[in-house]
Structures are given as structure tokens and as C-alpha cells.
Design a protein around this motif. Structure first.
Motif, mmCIF file in Angstrom:
data_model
loop_
_atom_site.group_PDB
_atom_site.id
_atom_site.type_symbol
_atom_site.label_atom_id
_atom_site.label_comp_id
_atom_site.label_asym_id
_atom_site.label_seq_id
_atom_site.Cartn_x
_atom_site.Cartn_y
_atom_site.Cartn_z
ATOM 1 N N GLU A 136 100.154 33.091 18.245
ATOM 2 C CA GLU A 136 100.722 34.439 18.168
ATOM 3 C C GLU A 136 99.652 35.459 17.793
ATOM 4 O OE1 GLU A 136 103.972 37.011 15.567
ATOM 5 O OE2 GLU A 136 103.712 34.882 15.160
ATOM 6 N N SER A 137 98.855 35.140 16.769
ATOM 7 C CA SER A 137 97.836 36.089 16.328
ATOM 8 C C SER A 137 96.769 36.280 17.399
ATOM 9 C CB SER A 137 97.201 35.635 15.017
ATOM 10 O OG SER A 137 96.434 34.474 15.196
ATOM 11 N N ASP A 138 96.338 35.197 18.041
ATOM 12 C CA ASP A 138 95.318 35.310 19.084
ATOM 13 C C ASP A 138 95.783 36.205 20.228
ATOM 14 O OD1 ASP A 138 93.562 33.733 17.705
ATOM 15 O OD2 ASP A 138 93.800 31.961 18.976
ATOM 16 N N LYS A 139 97.010 36.021 20.647
ATOM 17 C CA LYS A 139 97.541 36.817 21.761
ATOM 18 C C LYS A 139 97.628 38.293 21.368
ATOM 19 C CE LYS A 139 101.387 36.948 25.000
ATOM 20 N NZ LYS A 139 102.638 36.331 25.410
ATOM 21 N N ARG A 140 98.262 38.560 20.233
ATOM 22 C CA ARG A 140 98.443 39.949 19.792
ATOM 23 C C ARG A 140 97.105 40.610 19.474
ATOM 24 N NH1 ARG A 140 102.631 40.905 15.225
ATOM 25 N NH2 ARG A 140 103.763 39.502 16.571
ATOM 26 N N ASN A 141 96.218 39.882 18.813
ATOM 27 C CA ASN A 141 94.929 40.452 18.431
ATOM 28 C C ASN A 141 94.027 40.671 19.636
ATOM 29 O OD1 ASN A 141 95.860 40.427 15.852
ATOM 30 N ND2 ASN A 141 94.640 38.696 15.185
#
Length: 159
Positions: A136-141
Motif C-alpha cells: 500500500e505504501s509503495d503504491k501510494r508513495n
């Protein structure tokens, strides 16, 4: 503010340290600081530090006031923990700033003063969360990083 960890350069204390050591630094403008932390500025730095708190960013008044604060060439440091978790994820306390607000500030800076350099810090530390959180963080970031990069490249600050 002083570092929570002795001898470690941290978010708040690098600003204090540079204010103490660099006579050429004329002004520090902080945007998106939590209302609670805004009062942490030492008395002897009050004339060199201007803060726009999270609650001030919700109004339009900060934009024109911010433009009036820019008197010297700018070094822009973006610490991602000021952003809302709806924009990107960090493993620190997060603020409520939006990428749109950063874009407004960037547009004003580019119209008013030369930009000396830009740095960005605060990437999510993948050790902090499980695989789902990392995905989730990789995609959003990655999306946020692309928006930030494009914002900076659009104004072509590099030589």
C-alpha cells in the motif's frame, strides 16, 4: 528543538542547528507544522522563523502572506511527514498537508525567488510494516513521488 536522541540529526534539530551555525541563513519558513509544535520555536529564533500551521493551511490567507515572506533565494526541504496519509504514507506522525498545497507554495516560490536546491525526505521505512502495508505504501508513495517530481521538473529548477 533539541534532538530526542543525543547526537542524532533529526527533523526539528537540523533546523535549530543550522540557525545557530549559519549566519548566511536569513529566514526559515515552515509549512504544515502541527498546531501543537508551532509553539516549540525558541525565543531567540522567533525573528528568523515563520510558521504556517496545519490549521492555517485550510484558509486562503496563508498564500498571499507566504508570498510576502520570500525575500531571499530559496532552499526547499520537503519532509513527507507533513502530508496527509491520504496523499502518502510515512512511518512517522503525519500531518494534513496536501500535494496541492505544496504545489501552491512551489508556484509562489518559483515566481518570486531563485531556487538554490530542493531536498525531499521521509520515505516510508519498509521494515516498519507488514507486506500489505508495504504494498500500500509503495503504491501510494510512488504516485506521490511522481507528482512531486513532475511539479519540480515543470518549473525546471536545474541548470
Amino acid at each position: 528543538m533539541a534532538s530526542s536522541f543525543q547526537g542524532i540529526l533529526s527533523c526539528g534539530n537540523w533546523i535549530r542547528q543550522i540557525l545557530e551555525e549559519q549566519e548566511c541563513l536569513k529566514r526559515v519558513i515552515l509549512i504544515g507544522v502541527s498546531d501543537e509544535l508551532a509553539c516549540a520555536v525558541r525565543e531567540d529564533f522567533k525573528d528568523k522563523v515563520k510558521i504556517y500551521t496545519e490549521s492555517e493551511l485550510s484558509g486562503k490567507d496563508w498564500v498571499s502572506d507566504f508570498a510576502g515572506q520570500l525575500k531571499e533565494p530559496v532552499y526547499l526541504s520537503v519532509d513527507k511527514d507533513v502530508f496527509s496519509s491520504s496523499e502518502l504514507l510515512t512511518d512517522w506522525d503525519q500531518g494534513s498537508m496536501t500535494l496541492s498545497q505544496l504545489s501552491k507554495a512551489w508556484d509562489i516560490i518559483c515566481r518570486k525567488k531563485p531556487v538554490l536546491a530542493v531536498d525531499i525526505c521521509g520515505e516510508y521505512n519498509s521494515i516498519s510494516g507488514g507486506n500489505r502495508r508495504i504494498e500500500e505504501s509503495d503504491k501510494r508513495n510512488s504516485l506521490a513521488n511522481e507528482k512531486i517530481l513532475n511539479m519540480f521538473l515543470e518549473k525546471r529548477i536545474y541548470a
